[in-house]
Design an enzyme around this catalytic site. Structure first.
Site, PDB file in Angstrom:
ATOM      1  N   TYR A  80       0.843  -1.203   0.000  1.00  0.00           N
ATOM      2  CA  TYR A  80       0.000   0.000   0.000  1.00  0.00           C
ATOM      3  C   TYR A  80       0.874   1.247   0.000  1.00  0.00           C
ATOM      4  CZ  TYR A  80      -3.555   3.410   1.321  1.00  0.00           C
ATOM      5  OH  TYR A  80      -4.388   4.508   1.340  1.00  0.00           O
ATOM      6  N   LYS A 118       1.147   4.000  -3.114  1.00  0.00           N
ATOM      7  CA  LYS A 118       0.807   5.404  -2.911  1.00  0.00           C
ATOM      8  C   LYS A 118       2.022   6.308  -3.142  1.00  0.00           C
ATOM      9  CE  LYS A 118      -3.609   5.352  -1.865  1.00  0.00           C
ATOM     10  NZ  LYS A 118      -4.629   6.118  -2.631  1.00  0.00           N
TER      11      LYS A 118
END
Length: 233
Positions: free
Chosen positions: A141, A145
């Protein structure tokens, strides 16, 4: 500068969480029309929103959405996934799945809508990042990002000559379904949406929507151990 009043916006992941709050806030500020996308458009509940089916990682789906929403001037890439795959133990397919949604998804949607926005005289793109864009505490994650943050910075340069401004939104914990099991201070989706739209109208390059995002961004110039106290153990 982008003005929300009278604009036509499209919000990916517009049926819940921050996306749903953004749809409501856009109408409150006088947007003329807001397309709210979801895998299942029946999940879009705002009474004025225009539901639109979209799978952000599918180029054909992104192209079809752009074909149906030819009046868009403001694109908000909000849809995302939270797989949090561990780089050593998790399946590489899980890591790849995170990037398909969080990096390639916004890229595909942006590529589909840039000609639309340009044809309509220019406009704005908002990409929803995370404080974890800057700190690698959530495996795939965080990495996806971080990659999206870099994509946003590159697109900002590429799109400025085409009359399209780009803003990145960074947030920590927000009180949504995604963080329901986390016991920590959280921003409300409405507060994040309001700050995001303020940033769009101000032409801000980045919006840091909470204290943790501001603190981590400020720490990026320090030694790596300032961000990762675990290294000193």
């Amino acid at each position: 500068m982008t003005t929300i009043e009278g604009s036509v916006a499209l919000v990916t992941g517009g049926s819940r969480g921050i996306g749903r709050a953004l749809v409501a806030a856009l109408y409150e500020r006088g947007a003329k029309k807001v397309y709210a996308t979801a895998r299942d458009p029946r999940s879009v509940t705002h009474p004025e929103a225009v539901p639109l089916a979209l799978e952000v990682g599918d180029p054909a789906s992104a192209a079809a959405a752009a074909e149906q929403a030819q009046d868009v001037t403001l694109l908000i890439n909000n849809a995302g996934a939270s797989v949090n795959a561990n780089f050593l133990d998790s399946s590489v397919e899980d890591v790849r799945r995170e990037f398909e949604t969080n990096f390639y998804g916004p890229l595909l949607v942006t590529r589909a809508f840039v000609p639309v926005i340009e044809h309509n005289g220019g406009g704005h793109i908002l990409n929803v990042h995370s404080v974890l864009s800057w700190i690698g505490l959530a495996g795939s994650y965080s990495a996806s990002k971080a990659a999206l943050w870099s994509q946003t910075n590159s697109l900002r340069l590429d799109l400025k000559p085409r009359g399209i401004e780009v803003t990145g939104l960074h947030v920590g914990y927000v009180d949504t379904d995604l963080t329901a099991n986390i016991d920590a201070p959280k921003s409300t989706p409405g507060s994040v949406a309001a700050q995001a739209l303020d940033g769009i109208e101000a032409g801000a390059y980045e919006v840091l929507a909470d204290d943790i995002s501001r603190q981590v961004k400020a720490a990026l110039s320090a030694d790596v151990s300032a961000l990762y106290p675990q290294l000193a153990a």
